[in-house]
Design a protein around this motif. Structure first.
Motif, short mmCIF file in Angstrom:
data_model
loop_
_atom_site.label_atom_id
_atom_site.label_comp_id
_atom_site.label_asym_id
_atom_site.label_seq_id
_atom_site.Cartn_x
_atom_site.Cartn_y
_atom_site.Cartn_z
N ASN A 202 0.85 -1.19 0.00
CA ASN A 202 0.00 0.00 0.00
C ASN A 202 0.88 1.24 0.00
O ASN A 202 1.88 1.30 0.72
N VAL A 203 0.50 2.22 -0.79
CA VAL A 203 1.19 3.51 -0.82
C VAL A 203 0.16 4.59 -0.55
O VAL A 203 -0.80 4.74 -1.31
N GLY A 204 0.33 5.32 0.55
CA GLY A 204 -0.57 6.42 0.84
C GLY A 204 -1.26 6.28 2.18
O GLY A 204 -0.93 5.41 3.00
N ASN A 205 -2.26 7.12 2.40
CA ASN A 205 -2.93 7.26 3.69
C ASN A 205 -4.15 6.37 3.84
O ASN A 205 -4.66 6.20 4.94
N TRP A 206 -4.65 5.84 2.74
CA TRP A 206 -5.73 4.85 2.77
C TRP A 206 -5.07 3.48 2.89
O TRP A 206 -4.67 2.88 1.89
N SER A 207 -4.95 2.95 4.07
CA SER A 207 -4.10 1.78 4.30
C SER A 207 -4.62 0.50 3.67
O SER A 207 -3.86 -0.44 3.47
N VAL A 387 -28.23 8.16 22.51
CA VAL A 387 -27.07 9.04 22.59
C VAL A 387 -26.84 9.63 21.21
O VAL A 387 -26.76 8.88 20.23
N PRO A 388 -26.72 10.97 21.09
CA PRO A 388 -26.54 11.57 19.76
C PRO A 388 -25.12 11.44 19.24
O PRO A 388 -24.15 11.42 20.00
N GLY A 389 -25.02 11.36 17.92
CA GLY A 389 -23.73 11.33 17.24
C GLY A 389 -23.77 12.13 15.97
O GLY A 389 -24.85 12.45 15.45
N VAL A 390 -22.60 12.50 15.45
CA VAL A 390 -22.50 13.23 14.19
C VAL A 390 -21.35 12.67 13.36
O VAL A 390 -20.44 12.03 13.87
N TRP A 391 -21.43 12.97 12.07
CA TRP A 391 -20.40 12.60 11.09
C TRP A 391 -19.39 13.72 10.98
O TRP A 391 -19.74 14.91 10.95
N LEU A 392 -18.11 13.37 10.91
CA LEU A 392 -17.03 14.33 10.66
C LEU A 392 -16.05 13.71 9.66
O LEU A 392 -15.87 12.50 9.63
N GLU A 393 -15.42 14.60 8.89
CA GLU A 393 -14.24 14.19 8.13
C GLU A 393 -13.13 15.15 8.58
O GLU A 393 -12.73 16.06 7.88
N ILE A 394 -12.67 14.90 9.80
CA ILE A 394 -11.85 15.86 10.54
C ILE A 394 -10.47 16.07 9.94
O ILE A 394 -9.84 17.11 10.15
N GLU A 395 -9.97 15.13 9.15
CA GLU A 395 -8.59 15.20 8.66
C GLU A 395 -8.43 16.01 7.39
O GLU A 395 -7.31 16.16 6.90
N VAL A 396 -9.54 16.52 6.84
CA VAL A 396 -9.47 17.24 5.56
C VAL A 396 -10.16 18.59 5.68
O VAL A 396 -10.90 18.85 6.63
N TYR A 450 -23.51 20.05 22.19
CA TYR A 450 -24.57 19.21 21.66
C TYR A 450 -24.72 17.88 22.39
O TYR A 450 -25.62 17.11 22.07
N GLY A 451 -23.82 17.61 23.31
CA GLY A 451 -23.90 16.35 24.03
C GLY A 451 -23.58 15.14 23.18
O GLY A 451 -24.07 14.03 23.44
N VAL A 452 -22.75 15.33 22.15
CA VAL A 452 -22.41 14.24 21.24
C VAL A 452 -21.63 13.16 21.98
O VAL A 452 -20.66 13.44 22.69
N GLY A 453 -22.05 11.91 21.80
CA GLY A 453 -21.36 10.78 22.41
C GLY A 453 -20.82 9.79 21.40
O GLY A 453 -20.23 8.76 21.78
N TYR A 454 -21.02 10.09 20.11
CA TYR A 454 -20.58 9.20 19.03
C TYR A 454 -20.14 10.07 17.87
O TYR A 454 -20.84 11.02 17.49
N ILE A 455 -18.97 9.78 17.34
CA ILE A 455 -18.49 10.50 16.16
C ILE A 455 -18.08 9.49 15.10
O ILE A 455 -17.25 8.61 15.35
N LYS A 456 -18.69 9.63 13.94
CA LYS A 456 -18.28 8.83 12.78
C LYS A 456 -17.22 9.63 12.04
O LYS A 456 -17.51 10.66 11.43
N THR A 457 -15.96 9.20 12.14
CA THR A 457 -14.86 9.89 11.45
C THR A 457 -14.65 9.23 10.09
O THR A 457 -14.08 8.14 10.00
N ASP A 458 -15.11 9.91 9.07
CA ASP A 458 -14.95 9.42 7.71
C ASP A 458 -13.66 9.98 7.12
O ASP A 458 -13.04 10.90 7.68
N TYR A 459 -13.25 9.39 5.99
CA TYR A 459 -12.03 9.85 5.32
C TYR A 459 -12.12 9.41 3.87
O TYR A 459 -12.06 8.22 3.58
N ASN A 460 -12.28 10.38 2.96
CA ASN A 460 -12.66 10.06 1.59
C ASN A 460 -11.67 10.52 0.53
O ASN A 460 -12.03 10.65 -0.64
N ILE A 461 -10.40 10.76 0.92
CA ILE A 461 -9.41 11.15 -0.08
C ILE A 461 -8.18 10.25 0.04
O ILE A 461 -8.03 9.53 1.02
#
Length: 703
Positions: A202-207, A387-396, A450-461
């Motif tokens: 593998n080459v890159g950040n998408w392992s 418990v509430p959660g939200v989606w993030l793509e925090i790395e981009v 917001y009282g978030v207790g779940y985070i979906k960390t996506d990564y699409n690049i």
């Protein structure tokens, strides 16, 4: 000459210290060592403990191509020290070698874990000299003699397993003989050496965008097997080839040839290679996966989520498709609570008024989508007992994010003086303290406001080979960024003890145990056809623990009850990621969702300690029947899927289920298909009359 023989947790390890003061790894197997299997005409010269290549040193002898053998100064390293100690997790070996000419020292680590036949391995390189040296390659594990047990030619007994992976086509194992991968015997068997390498890279950040970072080798003649995983969230490489009549295996992280990685090591500096887990078993694939499952549970962060196995509803798949509004969310929240979900995650789009893809980065709520604020929705989620959660793509950061033009280039990956783009996003560089602080502020605000207790960390690049800012090479910049990201994740868990962070990368494109030793749950796919998802679900526990493998269940609005059952069985032995427009399901079909979640809650205490097996082998998308088993204390669970073709299937359970056992269908309760367990040959016979049918069975052991 001196031999050191270790037997620990069912693994035999044999070292040789030569008269020339070199140490060699002669044996790593569940089988005892047999001197007569060392058949190379050059003796044990090729059984290197570690391979290390630095710039500017000649490679003596014939290497034949780009193979990572006869590396320099690897081939001339002298034995220095051998430590054998016990620590809190098990026995630990540390083997130190030294090269006087360069002053480079290597320390090969082998950490055994009590309770499993897996060893974690890595290499430290220390510069004890006076000159800076550039590392081009260092192995984390090096083993020669994969084929040496048994009398048959290696062509007739060695089988290699490679786990292919890609978007919506995850976890596809292929098993090949040596001739199929170009390594068939063509010379004197005691001298066979060629330029051909079976390299998986593998080459890159998408392992895991092309392969899961693991592999498998079995010797069918003697009934032994090796399985390994490379625990890195970036570039990695493993290879198998021939060396003086023997087959060798090399495991590593990034390298110069494959991934544009090199590292300058100044005097008194050190470098640590990536971690690898290596398993040696008597048996085959199922036995190896069981041991790897036990090991994965031992190396990951202790967390409540993997003890509880909470049921998560996410509004994306076959539902809102990243177009959330307050009006759309309220009926979904009601329905999710009604069927028994415990978390509710608002997926992508909550922060953007319109097209959300290239606006990511500020993570401020959209008042157009949520006129009374996102807090109104998260409060309602909590009011309904979830418990509430939200989606993030925090790395981009999206190219249209207002912050992007205000920030300096050192926030981002840069190559050839330009910011790196991919799919209208920039890659944030987590080596920068300001980037990490920005991301902490986002998480802290979501939890606090917001009282978030779940985070979906996506990564699409895929930002490619790395970055040039403050690095010795592009690959060095990438690797140091990845280490910094993992350290940031650990800080997140320290700051928010109960927060669940899902690892998602366009589904399963970063499915590795650097990430999964931190994150408790992993998206396995973005596959949007539930009939195909059965194959991904059946294979998922080969690469990650069942309780970490999130599988979508998304009943169709216009389906029938068998479609709901098939959807639910996909997830019921793993982690339920519930979705679909539950509010619009008929009462009968919604009741089937509720029933499935109820059954899941009754069996999840077994799932978290069970080990998987695959009675019909690894599933393919073309298979008409697939099956996944989980063995727990005193019982076995079995998911069975029929797609098309013959309506009858015989499932062999010998070795997994005792003769004296009782089988029952535990989902759905309306089961109208025939099944019978035959104890004399430990076989389950099934007849499913209708295509695209699935059932979940429990097999209890009788005393």
């Amino acid at each position: 000459m001196k031999r050191i023989q270790i037997f620990e947790n069912g693994i035999n390890v044999v070292f040789e210290i030569t008269d020339e003061e070199q140490i060699r790894l002669l044996h790593f197997s569940s089988l005892p060592f047999d001197e007569s299997t060392l058949t190379s005409k050059t003796g044990t010269v090729g059984f290197s403990m570690v391979e290390l290549q630095v710039s500017g040193i000649d490679r003596a002898g014939e290497r034949h191509g780009n193979k990572y053998i006869v590396t320099a100064p690897g081939y001339r390293l002298k034995y220095k020290d051998f430590k054998d100690v016990n620590n809190s997790v098990g026995r630990k070996l540390e083997i130190t070698c030294f090269d006087a000419e360069t002053g480079l020292e290597t320390v090969s680590h082998m950490q055994f874990y009590n309770g499993t036949q897996v060893v974690r391995t890595w290499t430290d390189v220390n510069n004890c000299g006076t000159e800076t040296w550039t590392i081009e390659y260092v192995s984390s594990f090096s083993l020669t003699g994969l084929e040496k047990e048994g009398l048959l030619p290696q062509n007739e007994k060695i089988r290699i397993g490679i786990c292919h992976n890609s978007w919506q086509r995850e976890l596809q194992w292929q098993f090949c003989g040596l001739e199929e991968v170009g390594l068939g015997l063509a010379q004197n068997p005691n001298f066979q050496h060629s330029s051909k390498v079976l390299g998986v890279t593998n080459v890159g950040n998408w392992s895991s965008k092309e392969y899961i970072p693991m592999g498998y080798v079995e010797n069918s003649e003697v009934g032994s097997a090796l399985m390994w995983q490379i625990e890195h969230n970036g570039s990695w490489h493993w290879e198998i080839s021939d060396r003086e009549g023997h087959l060798y295996l090399q495991l590593s992280g990034p390298s110069e040839i494959e991934s544009h990685w090199s590292k300058d090591l100044a005097p008194e500096q050190s470098f640590r290679s990536v971690y690898c887990g290596v398993c040696a078993v008597s048996g085959g694939f199922d036995e190896a996966v069981a041991e790897m499952t036990r090991y994965r549970r031992l190396i990951r962060r202790k967390n409540r989520d993997n003890e509880r196995l909470a049921v998560i509803f996410n509004d994306y798949m076959n539902c809102l498709w990243a177009d959330p509004t307050a009006e759309k969310e309220f009926p979904l929240i009601d329905a999710a609570a009604d069927v028994g979900c415990e978390y509710f995650c608002i997926d992508a789009g909550w922060y953007a008024d319109g097209i959300w893809w290239d606006w990511v980065g500020e993570w401020q709520e959209s008042r157009k989508r949520f006129p009374n604020g996102l807090r109104e929705v998260t409060d309602y989620i909590r009011k309904k007992g979830l418990v509430p959660g939200v989606w993030l793509e925090i790395e981009v950061m999206g190219i249209k994010c207002p912050l992007a033009d205000k920030l300096p280039d050192d926030w981002f990956f840069v190559r050839h003086g330009k910011r790196v783009f991919d799919r209208s996003r920039y890659q944030l560089d987590f080596r920068n303290p300001a980037v990490r602080e920005h991301c902490h502020e986002v998480i802290d605000r979501l939890v606090r406001e917001y009282g978030v207790g779940y985070i979906k960390t996506d990564y699409n690049i895929e930002p490619g080979i790395g970055t040039e800012i403050g690095s010795d090479s592009f690959g060095d910049g990438l690797m140091e960024h990845e280490k910094a990201y993992l350290a940031w994740l650990e800080e997140v868990f320290d700051r928010h003890k109960s927060l669940i962070v899902e690892n998602c990368s366009s589904g399963g494109l970063r499915m590795d145990y650097a990430m999964l030793s931190r994150c408790s749950i992993q998206s396995t796919s973005d596959q949007d056809d539930y009939r195909k998802y059965a194959t991904i679900a059946a294979n998922a526990p080969s690469a990650l623990c069942p309780e970490q493998a999130a599988v979508w269940s998304y009943p169709l609005t216009n389906g029938d009850r068998e479609e709901v059952v098939f959807n639910m069985v996909n997830a019921m032995l793993l982690r339920i990621h519930q979705s679909g427009d539950l509010a619009d399901l008929s009462a009968e079909r919604r009741e089937l969702v509720r029933e499935a979640i109820g059954v899941y809650k009754n069996i999840r205490t077994d799932i978290k300690v069970a080990v998987p097996f695959f009675p019909l082998g690894m599933s393919k998308f073309t298979d008409n029947w697939s099956a996944l088993g989980l063995k727990s204390e005193g019982k076995t669970y079995l998911a069975v899927w029929r797609r098309e073709g013959d309506d009858h299937c015989m499932i062999p359970l010998a070795g997994h289920v005792p003769e004296n056992a009782e089988i029952s269908c535990i989902y759905p309760s309306f089961n109208n298909y025939r099944y019978r367990y035959y104890p004399n040959n430990r076989t389950l016979s099934l007849r499913f009359d209708k295509p695209y049918t699935a059932r979940l069975f429990m097999i209890e052991y009788l005393s």
